[in-house]
Design a protein around this motif. Structure first.
Motif, PDB file in Angstrom:
ATOM      1  N   THR A   1       4.540   8.338  16.112  1.00 50.88           N
ATOM      2  CA  THR A   1       3.500   9.359  16.318  1.00 50.88           C
ATOM      3  C   THR A   1       3.352  10.217  15.077  1.00 50.88           C
ATOM      4  O   THR A   1       2.238  10.495  14.632  1.00 50.88           O
ATOM      5  CB  THR A   1       3.838  10.232  17.544  1.00 50.88           C
ATOM      6  OG1 THR A   1       3.873   9.383  18.702  1.00 50.88           O
ATOM      7  CG2 THR A   1       2.813  11.324  17.747  1.00 50.88           C
ATOM      8  N   PHE A   2       4.470  10.637  14.504  1.00 50.78           N
ATOM      9  CA  PHE A   2       4.405  11.448  13.288  1.00 50.78           C
ATOM     10  C   PHE A   2       3.654  10.711  12.180  1.00 50.78           C
ATOM     11  O   PHE A   2       2.752  11.244  11.562  1.00 50.78           O
ATOM     12  CB  PHE A   2       5.810  11.828  12.814  1.00 50.78           C
ATOM     13  CG  PHE A   2       5.813  12.554  11.503  1.00 50.78           C
ATOM     14  CD1 PHE A   2       5.591  13.914  11.455  1.00 50.78           C
ATOM     15  CD2 PHE A   2       6.025  11.876  10.314  1.00 50.78           C
ATOM     16  CE1 PHE A   2       5.567  14.593  10.237  1.00 50.78           C
ATOM     17  CE2 PHE A   2       6.009  12.534   9.098  1.00 50.78           C
ATOM     18  CZ  PHE A   2       5.779  13.906   9.057  1.00 50.78           C
TER      19      PHE A   2
ATOM     20  N   ILE B   1       6.617   6.695   7.301  1.00 44.24           N
ATOM     21  CA  ILE B   1       5.531   6.158   6.471  1.00 44.24           C
ATOM     22  C   ILE B   1       4.891   4.993   7.221  1.00 44.24           C
ATOM     23  O   ILE B   1       5.491   3.924   7.378  1.00 44.24           O
ATOM     24  CB  ILE B   1       6.062   5.721   5.091  1.00 44.24           C
ATOM     25  CG1 ILE B   1       6.688   6.931   4.383  1.00 44.24           C
ATOM     26  CG2 ILE B   1       4.959   5.102   4.254  1.00 44.24           C
ATOM     27  CD1 ILE B   1       7.533   6.580   3.191  1.00 44.24           C
ATOM     28  N   LYS B   2       3.670   5.221   7.671  1.00 41.33           N
ATOM     29  CA  LYS B   2       2.989   4.269   8.554  1.00 41.33           C
ATOM     30  C   LYS B   2       2.924   2.853   7.994  1.00 41.33           C
ATOM     31  O   LYS B   2       3.153   1.880   8.714  1.00 41.33           O
ATOM     32  CB  LYS B   2       1.580   4.787   8.855  1.00 41.33           C
ATOM     33  CG  LYS B   2       0.824   3.963   9.854  1.00 41.33           C
ATOM     34  CD  LYS B   2      -0.539   4.574  10.122  1.00 41.33           C
ATOM     35  CE  LYS B   2      -1.338   3.733  11.093  1.00 41.33           C
ATOM     36  NZ  LYS B   2      -2.642   4.332  11.367  1.00 41.33           N
ATOM     37  N   CYS B   3       2.627   2.712   6.719  1.00 38.89           N
ATOM     38  CA  CYS B   3       2.471   1.368   6.147  1.00 38.89           C
ATOM     39  C   CYS B   3       3.795   0.617   6.062  1.00 38.89           C
ATOM     40  O   CYS B   3       3.811  -0.575   5.768  1.00 38.89           O
ATOM     41  CB  CYS B   3       1.787   1.423   4.781  1.00 38.89           C
ATOM     42  SG  CYS B   3       2.763   2.239   3.499  1.00 38.89           S
ATOM     43  N   ALA B   4       4.911   1.289   6.337  1.00 43.57           N
ATOM     44  CA  ALA B   4       6.215   0.619   6.316  1.00 43.57           C
ATOM     45  C   ALA B   4       6.769   0.372   7.714  1.00 43.57           C
ATOM     46  O   ALA B   4       7.851  -0.187   7.852  1.00 43.57           O
ATOM     47  CB  ALA B   4       7.203   1.444   5.498  1.00 43.57           C
TER      48      ALA B   4
ATOM     49  N   ASP C   1       0.807  -1.225   0.000  1.00 41.98           N
ATOM     50  CA  ASP C   1       0.000   0.000   0.000  1.00 41.98           C
ATOM     51  C   ASP C   1       0.840   1.275   0.000  1.00 41.98           C
ATOM     52  O   ASP C   1       0.333   2.358   0.178  1.00 41.98           O
ATOM     53  CB  ASP C   1      -0.976   0.006   1.179  1.00 41.98           C
ATOM     54  CG  ASP C   1      -0.301  -0.266   2.514  1.00 41.98           C
ATOM     55  OD1 ASP C   1       0.888  -0.634   2.520  1.00 41.98           O
ATOM     56  OD2 ASP C   1      -0.974  -0.110   3.538  1.00 41.98           O
ATOM     57  N   TYR C   2       2.139   1.156  -0.258  1.00 40.71           N
ATOM     58  CA  TYR C   2       2.997   2.341  -0.330  1.00 40.71           C
ATOM     59  C   TYR C   2       2.941   2.908  -1.733  1.00 40.71           C
ATOM     60  O   TYR C   2       3.192   2.216  -2.712  1.00 40.71           O
ATOM     61  CB  TYR C   2       4.436   1.975   0.040  1.00 40.71           C
ATOM     62  CG  TYR C   2       5.393   3.138  -0.082  1.00 40.71           C
ATOM     63  CD1 TYR C   2       5.241   4.271   0.706  1.00 40.71           C
ATOM     64  CD2 TYR C   2       6.441   3.106  -0.989  1.00 40.71           C
ATOM     65  CE1 TYR C   2       6.115   5.331   0.598  1.00 40.71           C
ATOM     66  CE2 TYR C   2       7.321   4.162  -1.093  1.00 40.71           C
ATOM     67  CZ  TYR C   2       7.147   5.272  -0.301  1.00 40.71           C
ATOM     68  OH  TYR C   2       8.010   6.324  -0.405  1.00 40.71           O
TER      69      TYR C   2
END
Length: 188
Positions: free
Chosen positions: A147-148, A59-62, A30-31
């Motif tokens: 958090t970011f 990058i949250k999905c990673a 999903d990146y």
């Protein structure tokens, strides 16, 4: 390990090698970004140990890739291998960016379970206006990567107005507490 211990004496060659190794890893399905989502940082030597941080570039999905790599890393004498950048103390971060404590303020808007942050900076550096990687990394180091990546949906930067309190702005030293408080209020 021996080569990485000498990272400071040959950072360009070793950085390029490490980037190539990280590129060999697959990107999350999903990146949608254009470049690699894994990077790294090497911390200073403390008590005979250096930290090698595997970052997902916020990058949250990673996040899971960084965690899996760190968890599967072999034990190497003199190294602590970890995942995701942790928050820095605000005073230290401001000093690294050569800001005084009252030079950076923020405003927020809550949107769809995340926070939009506007940074307001006294004597705004021109580079920050044209290259948003500067404020992005500032926020990532201030809040920590997790958090970011999971809480901040948008950010921008502008010059600090003469009277920030009148605009409803808050000192940057309060941002981490604000984000944590907003998270708690959503959960409760």
């Amino acid at each position: 390990s021996a080569r990485l211990q000498k990272f400071d004496s040959d950072p360009i060659v070793l950085t390029n090698e490490l980037k190539q190794e990280l590129r060999r890893l697959h990107q999350p399905d999903d990146y949608e970004g254009g470049g690699p989502c894994l990077s790294f940082e090497i911390g200073p030597q403390l008590n005979g140990t250096r930290e090698f941080i595997i970052s997902a570039d916020g990058i949250k999905c990673a996040f899971y890739l960084a965690r899996e790599l760190a968890a599967g890393a072999p034990k190497v004498a003199g190294w602590k291998i970890s995942a995701l950048i942790t928050p820095k103390k605000v005073e230290k971060l401001l000093a690294e960016y050569t800001f005084e404590s009252d030079d950076v303020w923020f405003g927020t808007v809550e949107y769809d379970g995340t926070t939009r942050v506007s940074l307001f900076i006294r004597s705004l550096p021109h580079a920050w206006e044209v290259d948003l990687s500067f404020p992005r990394w500032f926020l990532l180091y201030l809040l920590g990567e997790e958090t970011f990546g999971s809480r901040i949906s948008y950010f921008d930067v502008a010059a600090l107005p003469p009277n920030p309190q009148k605009w409803g702005l808050r000192p940057i030293s309060e941002l981490r507490d604000y984000i944590e408080g907003a998270e708690l209020s959503r959960a409760g």
